[in-house]
Design a protein around this motif. Structure first.
Motif, PDB file in Angstrom:
ATOM      1  N   LEU A  55      26.360  11.891 -18.914  1.00 43.44           N
ATOM      2  CA  LEU A  55      26.672  13.105 -19.672  1.00 43.44           C
ATOM      3  C   LEU A  55      25.864  14.296 -19.168  1.00 43.44           C
ATOM      4  O   LEU A  55      26.394  15.398 -19.007  1.00 43.44           O
ATOM      5  N   GLU A  61      26.814   7.763 -21.754  1.00 45.70           N
ATOM      6  CA  GLU A  61      25.954   8.828 -22.278  1.00 45.70           C
ATOM      7  C   GLU A  61      24.801   9.143 -21.333  1.00 45.70           C
ATOM      8  O   GLU A  61      24.505  10.305 -21.064  1.00 45.70           O
ATOM      9  N   VAL A 102      31.671   7.577 -23.599  1.00 43.57           N
ATOM     10  CA  VAL A 102      31.514   8.936 -24.148  1.00 43.57           C
ATOM     11  C   VAL A 102      32.723   9.790 -23.789  1.00 43.57           C
ATOM     12  O   VAL A 102      33.319   9.637 -22.729  1.00 43.57           O
ATOM     13  N   LYS A 136      31.161   9.146 -29.140  1.00 49.47           N
ATOM     14  CA  LYS A 136      30.738   7.920 -28.480  1.00 49.47           C
ATOM     15  C   LYS A 136      31.312   6.720 -29.205  1.00 49.47           C
ATOM     16  O   LYS A 136      31.224   6.630 -30.440  1.00 49.47           O
ATOM     17  N   HIS A 151      30.012  15.888 -28.218  1.00 47.60           N
ATOM     18  CA  HIS A 151      30.587  14.679 -27.635  1.00 47.60           C
ATOM     19  C   HIS A 151      30.761  13.595 -28.683  1.00 47.60           C
ATOM     20  O   HIS A 151      30.151  13.630 -29.756  1.00 47.60           O
TER      21      HIS A 151
END
Length: 279
Positions: A248, A244, A272, A267, A265
């Motif tokens: 990301l 993340e 992720v 997780k 998204h």
């Protein structure tokens, strides 16, 4: 062909540290990982193994956790025995059942996938693969043209095909993965997946409705410009294989340069998966 099996044991290792360690091992050619009581076992074909490269990875983590390891050689014919002992069926979102050839079918599930890993990454058990499968299950792929990058065993393309995708291209730069994807496609009686061995340079000059890319952050960042070229306007990209923070946001920034916009998204643990759409 012979394979090298390296068994790692750890003391006080955290989940994110183990994930990072596995990611580094994958970058030097290890392509299958199995959990053990004290750590995990990693496999690589003998021709690709380098003790120097392994030592370079170990040096990166020597101050972060305590570890020990053993290196053994195994014959190719013993590989089936190795993974049969550890491969358990997987159920994703109560609708997709992933099994090996030696497991009994379970017809109560809407989608059943038969996977024979053969040293290739991607049985669905890793968090990144599971999340990508969840995205496919939640997405209407019927009649769509799909590119699966870093296809591993071909599991994502196979699921998309079973959900009605029209045509699929599955690409991996590891020959073992490429051959595994072909074999698993045949095991699942699928005839609309074309497997190609290579990287971004072998992506066909074709327009895709959906791109699946479960690789790692650095490769994704390198390949996003090519994805942008072959993705249709309004098309979707599903990424995984990264964390993340800060990964990301780096993926978001790279995509925005090509008007590929972040949607959402998922997780699991530290991993992720994210959905993007081309404007």
């Amino acid at each position: 062909m012979q394979y090298i099996k390296v068994i790692f044991s750890f003391i006080n290792i955290k989940e994110y540290q183990q994930d990072l360690f596995i990611n580094e091992l994958a970058d030097i050619g290890f392509n299958t990982f199995e959990d053990t009581h004290k750590g995990f076992a990693a496999f690589i074909d003998e021709d690709s193994y380098s003790h120097m490269h392994l030592n370079d990875v170990l040096v990166q983590f020597e101050d972060e956790f305590e570890y020990s390891y053993t290196v053994t050689e195994i014959e190719a014919e013993n590989w089936n025995e190795e993974w049969e002992k550890n491969f358990e069926p997987l159920i994703v979102d109560d609708s997709c059942y992933v099994r090996a050839t030696f497991h009994e079918p379970q017809p109560q599930y809407q989608y059943e996938i038969v996977i024979d890993p053969k040293m290739a990454f991607g049985t669905g058990h890793h968090q990144t693969t599971t999340m990508m499968m969840q995205y496919i299950l939640d997405t209407d792929v019927k009649g769509q043209s799909i590119l699966d990058m870093g296809c591993g065993t071909g599991i994502l393309a196979i699921l998309a095909s079973k959900k009605g995708a029209r045509e699929l291209t599955a690409i991996d730069n590891d020959e073992v993965c490429y051959l595994s994807a072909i074999e698993n496609t045949e095991l699942n009686n699928i005839d609309n997946i074309i497997a190609i061995c290579g990287g971004k340079e072998v992506i066909p000059a074709h327009n895709y409705d959906i791109i699946l890319a479960n690789i790692n952050r650095n490769i994704l960042l390198d390949q996003i410009p090519v994805y942008a070229e072959v993705l249709k306007t309004g098309g979707l990209i599903f990424f995984s294989g990264f964390y993340e923070a800060p990964d990301l946001q780096m993926i978001k920034d790279a995509c925005e340069a090509f008007q590929i916009n972040y949607c959402d998204h998922k997780k699991i643990g530290d991993w992720v998966a994210a959905q993007f759409k081309k404007a």
